[in-house]
Design an enzyme around this catalytic site. Structure first.
Site, PDB file in Angstrom:
ATOM      1  N   GLU A   8      -5.353   2.636  -8.365  1.00  9.49           N
ATOM      2  CA  GLU A   8      -5.409   3.741  -9.325  1.00  9.49           C
ATOM      3  C   GLU A   8      -4.917   3.346 -10.706  1.00  9.49           C
ATOM      4  OE1 GLU A   8      -4.027   8.432  -9.475  1.00  9.49           O
ATOM      5  OE2 GLU A   8      -4.454   7.442  -7.583  1.00  9.49           O
ATOM      6  N   ASP A 104      -3.772   6.210  -5.035  1.00 10.33           N
ATOM      7  CA  ASP A 104      -2.652   6.932  -4.438  1.00 10.33           C
ATOM      8  C   ASP A 104      -3.081   7.616  -3.148  1.00 10.33           C
ATOM      9  OD1 ASP A 104      -1.045   6.124  -6.462  1.00 10.33           O
ATOM     10  OD2 ASP A 104      -0.837   8.086  -7.420  1.00 10.33           O
ATOM     11  N   TYR A 308       7.114   6.571  -1.597  1.00  7.55           N
ATOM     12  CA  TYR A 308       6.142   7.369  -2.358  1.00  7.55           C
ATOM     13  C   TYR A 308       6.765   8.675  -2.868  1.00  7.55           C
ATOM     14  CZ  TYR A 308       1.692   9.617  -3.484  1.00  7.55           C
ATOM     15  OH  TYR A 308       0.656  10.244  -4.133  1.00  7.55           O
TER      16      TYR A 308
END
Length: 692
Positions: A8, A104, A308
């Site tokens: 990304e 992601d 994350y």
């Protein structure tokens, strides 16, 4: 044959490339013996703009609404088209056997990749990298266990539905409001109910009438007691009654009527999800939700010290348990070494308050990684945020905080005085961190903690003094970012429908990844402003809430959306049915705006007259600096602000005007297909669209 890896962001792509030994640098990608790693720049592809369907939409006209394209089109975002061309050319290469989506691991990350694949016409097999940290081991393990790409088709469908629904609702309602009231006004399913909560709270504060009340406290020398009536209430709303009670007890001794000891055990707070971390960072360090997310992203991507960030879970799965000793060893440096030491001396036995597979969906709670900790490499803000995460992680592995709660009732001539204290038996997790009570927990009727020595039932106590304290009832507190995040996360109390209110549990207004951005957009569009730590609605924000349709002011709409999108992502809901309902909803919302008879009055009017039509111009902050824009959209004249050729109706007006920005935003701020991008493109194409 090689595999093409699509990340990304460039920073993430570089880390993946390093781990996969892709060392040959080219423009827009890195190549190795087995993989080629390229990257997006966030969204490279977005939904087409209104005038891509019909040129008549270049001008904003009420009679052209609602805009309901039969099939939603995609287009390459012009500003980043160079990187899209790089990816499309790579996808034409014949030496790739498959594509690995490494964007992601979430709904929007899936959308980033799939839309690129669609416009670049990728037809070969594809797989999915799904990881929760950016460490070398996590990346290697992820590539060793790639998921089948089509397994995430439902997630992609949910993402498309979200994007198309925001387009259909957001653009239509925004254009309708802007045209109807001749002012740039936006509305959306998350932004508007969030603003409504702030506006409604301000109305409660303004309408609040304080009431006097009195409390009575007696001093017994080694402790004090607060008067309570038989119902347990401490407030007396009649001064004469308070004085009568004091007269009744003067000259009388106290007798210990009751000594109650309760054994209490308080478990550690749950591990952090994003919203809870943003709340604590705002309370402890005054960080905005957006700033916290930015710092956290650096800790995740650059330093690789945390997992994350954009998660809504406060638990981990059972497969994480074997990694806990390694994570603890990585943080066993000052100032955490002594806290970690007892945990590493015996086998870890985490409870269901930390390990619960049923409460983890896409990503587990935010916890430290196995990356060795070097505190010297972190900034002050990074250290502060990391400290919160580490201490919460250690705390949840510690035993409960145990204490004896002691409550005394001392009677003076028939009147009861209550006292409370505690004797700590085991500090447990509080030796690691403390969790201060929420402000709304600190009610006047809550007995204050004090140190209590051992008292005997029936013991006589001398009354040293007895004092009446006067107070006033207080209005509800204004929202700050911490309390607003809480309200956005759990807006159930604002929903009247009981079944729908229950469905909001675990959901909320927006997602952990977008709530910070929603708050920033409300500030950016001058619907609210910061006054210290408080968030206060502006005149513009208050007026907008009066103008929008009722269903856009409450959380019900987004509750229904999120519930249905979640069902689509899990394969339980229909994408087609959802979009049919959205289109009908867009028609009804536009119709309600057209029928509205209210008025809107701008509050950023300068003293400079438009040289074309003679009306006073509005001062706004545009991408190229401050601009003066005619308040009449039909006129459309605009000019750069000159230092000395304008004035304000008041200094307060000047303060607000300095914050006004012409850029408009939708509900999904950092996403390339958002309403903001669409509006900014439209604004750049015609004078008539760029009015406040």
């Amino acid at each position: 044959m090689k595999a093409l890896v699509l990340a990304e962001k460039p920073s993430v792509a570089r880390e993946i490339a390093r781990v996969l030994k892709c060392n040959i640098k080219s423009k827009g990608f890195l190549e190795g013996p087995q993989f080629v790693v390229t990257w997006a720049l966030g969204h490279l592809v977005t939904l087409a703009e209104p005038d891509d369907y019909d040129q008549k939409y270049k001008e904003w006209r009420l009679e052209d609404l609602p805009m309901l394209p039969a099939n939603m089109k995609l287009k390459v975002i012009r500003q980043t088209s160079h990187q899209f061309q790089v990816i499309r050319n790579l996808m034409k290469r014949s030496d790739f056997k498959e594509l690995v989506i490494a964007t992601d691991a979430g709904r929007e990350g899936e959308l980033v990749a799939r839309w690129i694949m669609t416009l670049a016409n990728w037809k070969k097999p594809f797989k999915r990298l799904w990881i929760s940290s950016q460490t070398d081991n996590a990346i290697l393990e992820g590539f060793a266990n790639l998921k089948t790409g089509i397994a995430y088709n439902n997630l992609f469908d949910a993402a498309v539905c979200r994007a198309e629904a925001d387009w259909l609702i957001g653009l239509n309602v925004t254009r309708a409001l802007t045209c109807k009231f001749n002012a740039q006004l936006t509305a959306g399913r998350v932004q508007t109910p969030t603003l409504a909560m702030i506006v409604n709270r301000e109305a409660e504060i303004q309408q609040f009438v304080p009431v006097d009340f009195w409390t009575i406290r007696a001093d017994f020398g080694d402790y004090f007691g607060d008067w309570r009536n038989q119902a347990g209430n401490s407030r007396i709303f009649n001064r004469t009654q308070a004085e009568e009670i004091v007269s009744k007890i003067n000259g009388h001794p106290g007798i210990v009527k009751e000594v109650r000891t309760e054994v209490k055990s308080e478990p550690a707070p749950l591990a952090y999800d994003l919203t809870e971390l943003q709340r604590d960072a705002n309370k402890r360090y005054g960080l905005s939700a957006q700033k916290t997310l930015s710092i956290l992203q650096d800790l995740y991507e650059q330093h690789k010290l945390v997992t994350y960030p954009r998660t809504d879970s406060r638990y981990v799965t059972s497969d994480i348990v074997p990694t806990l000793p390694g994570r603890l060893k990585s943080i066993a440096v000052a100032p955490y070494a002594e806290l970690v030491k007892p945990l590493l001396q015996k086998p870890l036995t985490p409870t269901k308050r930390f390990v619960d597979n049923s409460k983890v969906t896409d990503h587990h709670a935010i916890i430290p990684t196995e990356q060795p900790l070097r505190l010297a490499s972190l900034s002050i803000e990074e250290k502060n945020l990391y400290d919160l995460i580490v201490r919460r992680f250690i705390a949840v592995l510690y035993p409960p905080y145990r204490y004896n709660q002691i409550t005394l009732i001392t009677v003076i001539n028939g009147e009861n005085f209550h006292s409370r204290g505690k004797v700590v038996k085991d500090k447990g997790w509080r030796a690691v961190t403390s969790k201060p009570p929420e402000k709304n927990e600190l009610h006047e009727d809550v007995l204050p903690e004090q140190t209590l020595t051992l008292q005997q039932k029936g013991e006589h106590k001398q009354v040293k003094s007895c004092k009446i304290n006067s107070s006033k009832t207080k209005p509800p507190a204004r929202y700050n970012e911490a309390s607003l995040l809480t309200a956005m996360e759990s807006p159930g109390k604002f929903i009247e429908d009981e079944e729908l209110r229950e469905s909001m549990k675990g959901s909320g207004l927006g997602t952990p990844a977008t709530r910070a951005d929603i708050i920033e957009k409300l500030l950016y569009n001058n619907y609210i402003e910061r006054q210290g730590k408080e968030l206060v609605p502006t005149s513009k924000g208050k007026q907008l809430i009066k103008l929008v349709a009722p269903e856009l002011k409450t959380p019900e709409l987004t509750a229904q959306w999120e519930q249905r999108l979640s069902n689509i992502a899990s394969g339980k809901g229909s994408k087609t049915e959802f979009m049919v309902d959205i289109r009908q909803n867009a028609k009804e919302l536009v119709k309600s705006v057209v029928a509205d008879t209210a008025l809107y009055k701008a509050d950023n009017i300068s003293k400079t007259k438009c040289p074309v039509c003679g009306k006073f111009m509005l001062l706004v902050n545009g991408k190229r600096g401050r601009m003066l824009i005619c308040q009449d959209r039909v006129c459309g004249h605009r000019q750069p602000e000159k230092q000395d050729d304008f004035g304000f109706k008041s200094s307060k007006g000047a303060s607000r005007a300095n914050q006004k920005l012409i850029a408009q935003y939708s509900d999904q701020g950092s996403i390339g297909n958002n309403l903001g991008d669409l509006l900014k493109e439209a604004l750049a194409k015609g004078k008539k669209t760029e009015k406040e």
